[in-house]
Scaffold this active site. Structure first.
Site, PDB file in Angstrom:
ATOM      1  N   ASP A  91      -4.363  -8.697  -0.210  1.00  0.00           N
ATOM      2  CA  ASP A  91      -5.223  -8.469   0.948  1.00  0.00           C
ATOM      3  C   ASP A  91      -6.595  -8.000   0.478  1.00  0.00           C
ATOM      4  OD1 ASP A  91      -2.779  -6.944   3.193  1.00  0.00           O
ATOM      5  OD2 ASP A  91      -3.366  -9.032   2.871  1.00  0.00           O
ATOM      6  N   TYR A 149      21.713  10.221  -5.713  1.00  0.00           N
ATOM      7  CA  TYR A 149      22.912  10.366  -4.895  1.00  0.00           C
ATOM      8  C   TYR A 149      23.969  11.265  -5.522  1.00  0.00           C
ATOM      9  CZ  TYR A 149      21.493   7.375  -1.122  1.00  0.00           C
ATOM     10  OH  TYR A 149      20.839   6.861  -0.041  1.00  0.00           O
ATOM     11  N   GLU A 206       0.998 -10.308  -2.919  1.00  0.00           N
ATOM     12  CA  GLU A 206       1.262  -8.919  -2.544  1.00  0.00           C
ATOM     13  C   GLU A 206       2.392  -8.800  -1.530  1.00  0.00           C
ATOM     14  OE1 GLU A 206      -2.148  -7.056  -0.743  1.00  0.00           O
ATOM     15  OE2 GLU A 206      -0.967  -5.396   0.062  1.00  0.00           O
TER      16      GLU A 206
END
Lengths: 342, 324
Positions: free
Chosen positions: A190, A45, A132
């Protein structure tokens, strides 16, 4: 290895990569001299026009740290917190003097390791579960899995919300290095290529941060699930599985090219590519009644019959997800307990 | 009517992972490929392994054998296609279909492969949904010669030449089956009888029928005769239902009367094609990935024999019990 060349024959001005590098060095130098830590987001920034994307800053900071053979923290660049944790039996004492007491029903943000002075773990801590997905984490938090009665002890649940940031990995690594061998550290990801890659980041480290692997890679992490090969035994119909996408396929093929891939991971990835289906954790919700779940229900009926004072139906089967986890965590604890006795 | 099929024997050494394809060859041997990266040749009478190759790093996903039973074409999960000569046990060709060719043409790794019964070429299919014809000559093995476009970009799960070599069919993950005419490289027929993936299909020995096995739990028989005027056959003529999960593979008996199918419901069924009904159901140990009939016409009064391979890694031989 990257090299920046200036001047370069090109259509656009070639000074930009150099300007970006020197600006990052400048800002880091300022942070070191002033003693005020910055985050990578702060750096970005400071000059959005020059950097154009966060990823550029991320890459430059990591490359600088690697080249100078320092950690990001040495450059006074703080990691911002993304990961969450919940559980019981863990108290964190911060550098600022505050104490963070973990609770089993509410999540706390994982602080960067440089902010933690020390943390204390109760003797009753029996397992650690790394998850996860944030959605799954919130569900487990709500179900108060950390203090579930049928488990051998209380636990700590952590999520990196996908690919984990440095703070989360540092926490897992510290736990891995310091917890006794009887406490298993389990990962629930997963059953697809990305899940296995995330597991690999916790266990073996990431390519970007490989210069810091000695204090980020936690080899002790075990893969709890979800495995495509166990779905049939859980009563999940093959049609409930999602088809793999071209991205999944590409990722799986690139994972299979890695050397030293554990045999179990190869087997699951091959099965996933051959059946062209992946097992996301949400698929557990589609589980039909199996013998085990019917047994759970009859057990719950007998429990609630004889004890009206239980706040939550402790003997209730809960969701298929909690049933699955309770069984697997229980098994993992028993196994760790046995192997640490040898 | 029911026909009994008895378990004749198991393969002497199981594979260490699932068997993904089996083929009963015209040389009366059986070939099997597995997720463990190994291809084995078996003697059908004794169940002993007569030849095998050292394991590949990844599993083998597709197998095709020439009409003499002396050449086997197989493909690995990553797309390494190999031609194995069964007479001398040597590899006669190998092709890295995943490697980027010269000229930066877009390449895709092969998935399913099939040897042209007339020799000289083999067909492959993969992610693009097209059929690629490659050279099968040892000198130029794997060189891409032609592409048969299906017009759809769905993953090509299975491809196979018709036994007479005049056509090649391809089935996709979306459920469609395309039949290409080899000589003109054009689509001869397209069937949309299934709405879910067609994992495998079989041609009848006289190239007139095509039996597809789908994730929709059914097998559909297609009439694919080509009349002298060039008009394609009538298409889907029968549906065989009965499996309770995906049908993974199928084969048609040499006399066109029976079909065998292997399913994810862990059973193998034998069907009477004329009656459109199952005549035998056998329970296996795991998902049955592949089935193959003995190509030699059976002795009078018996219904023949077939071989199966599945998740438990064992190759099993089955024979009919005798006159029904």
């Amino acid at each position: 290895m990257r090299s920046l060349v200036f001047p370069r024959v090109s259509k656009t001005p070639s000074a930009r990569p150099f300007a970006q590098l020197f600006r990052v060095i400048d800002l880091i130098h300022e942070a070191l001299v002033d003693g005020v830590p910055v985050t990578k987001r702060d750096i970005y920034y400071k000059d959005v026009q020059l950097f154009r994307s966060q990823a550029t800053v991320d890459r430059l900071v990591d490359d600088l740290a690697a080249t100078l053979q320092l950690t990001r923290a040495d450059l006074n660049v703080r990691a911002s917190s993304k990961g969450l944790m919940c559980g019981s039996g863990v108290t964190m004492h911060m550098q600022s003097g505050e104490t963070l007491e973990l609770c089993d029903g509410d999540a706390s943000l994982i602080p960067p390791s440089e902010d933690i002075k020390r943390f204390a773990v109760a003797q009753t801590l029996a397992w650690v579960l790394v998850v996860e997905k944030e959605a799954v984490f919130q569900t487990l938090c709500r179900l108060r899995l950390a203090t579930h009665e049928t488990l051998p002890g209380s636990g700590l649940i952590v999520t990196g919300k996908g690919y984990p940031d440095v703070a989360t990995r540092q926490l897992v690594k510290t736990l891995a290095d310091n917890l006794p061998a009887r406490v298993p550290i389990l990962a629930l990801v997963d059953g697809d290529a990305y899940g296995i890659d995330i597991l690999s980041v916790y266990k073996h480290g990431s390519t970007r941060m490989r210069h810091e692997n000695s204090h980020l890679a936690a080899d002790r992490v075990q893969w709890l699930g979800l495995w495509a090969s166990e779905l049939a035994s859980l009563g999940i119909d093959k049609d409930a599985l999602l088809p793999i996408t071209k991205h999944d396929e590409k990722k799986a093929r690139s994972l299979l090219k890695r050397e030293n891939l554990p045999a179990r991971w190869r087997k699951e990835l091959q099965y996933m590519l051959f059946s062209r289906r992946k097992a996301e954790i949400e698929v557990l919700g589609a589980a039909r009644a199996t013998q085990e779940s019917i047994a759970d229900l009859t057990q719950a009926a007998s429990f609630s019959h004889c004890d009206f004072n239980r706040e939550r139906a402790g003997g209730s089967p809960g969701t298929p997800l909690s049933r699955y986890l309770v069984k697997k965590i229980g098994d993992a604890c028993t196994e760790s307990g046995h192997s640490s006795e040898d | 009517m029911s026909l009994a099929f008895l378990h004749a024997h198991d393969g002497a050494e199981p594979h260490s992972d699932a068997v993904w394809a089996v083929n009963w060859t015209n040389a009366d041997t059986v070939l099997s490929i597995s997720a463990d990266g190994v291809i084995k040749q078996w003697d059908s009478i004794s169940g002993q392994v007569s030849r095998s190759r050292p394991p590949h790093t990844l599993g083998l996903v597709s197998l095709s054998v020439d009409p003499t039973g002396k050449l086997a074409l197989y493909n690995t999960l990553e797309g390494l296609t190999c031609l194995w000569d069964l007479e001398d046990g040597e590899l006669k060709g190998s092709f890295e279909s995943y490697a980027r060719g010269p000229g930066a043409e877009t390449t895709e790794p092969s998935w399913s492969v099939s040897l042209n019964p007339r020799g000289g070429t083999y067909a492959s299919t993969g992610g693009s949904g097209n059929v690629t014809i490659h050279s099968a000559e040892p000198g130029s093995f794997g060189e891409r010669r032609a592409t048969l476009t299906s017009g759809r970009s769905k993953f090509g799960m299975h491809c196979k030449y018709s036994p007479d070599g005049s056509r090649v069919a391809m089935s996709s993950e979306a459920g469609q089956i395309f039949v290409f005419d080899v000589a003109s490289s054009s689509i001869q027929a397209a069937y949309s009888s299934h709405a879910m993936a067609v994992r495998s299909f079989a041609w009848s020995a006289d190239s007139t029928l095509l039996l597809s096995a789908s994730e929709d739990k059914r097998l559909i028989l297609h009439d694919v005769r080509v009349s002298s005027s060039g008009k394609p056959g009538s298409g889907a003529v029968a549906t065989l239902s009965g499996h309770s999960s995906w049908v993974l593979s199928t084969d048609i008996s040499p006399d066109n009367k029976l079909a065998v199918s292997g399913s994810a419901d862990k059973t193998t069924k034998v069907w009477d094609i004329g009656a459109r009904a199952a005549v035998s159901t056998v329970q296996e140990q795991g998902e049955v990935w592949s089935v193959s009939w003995r190509p030699k016409p059976p002795a009078h009064g018996t219904a023949g024999a077939y071989v199966t391979g599945g998740e438990d890694g064992v190759v099993r031989w089955w024979r009919s019990a005798g006159a029904g």
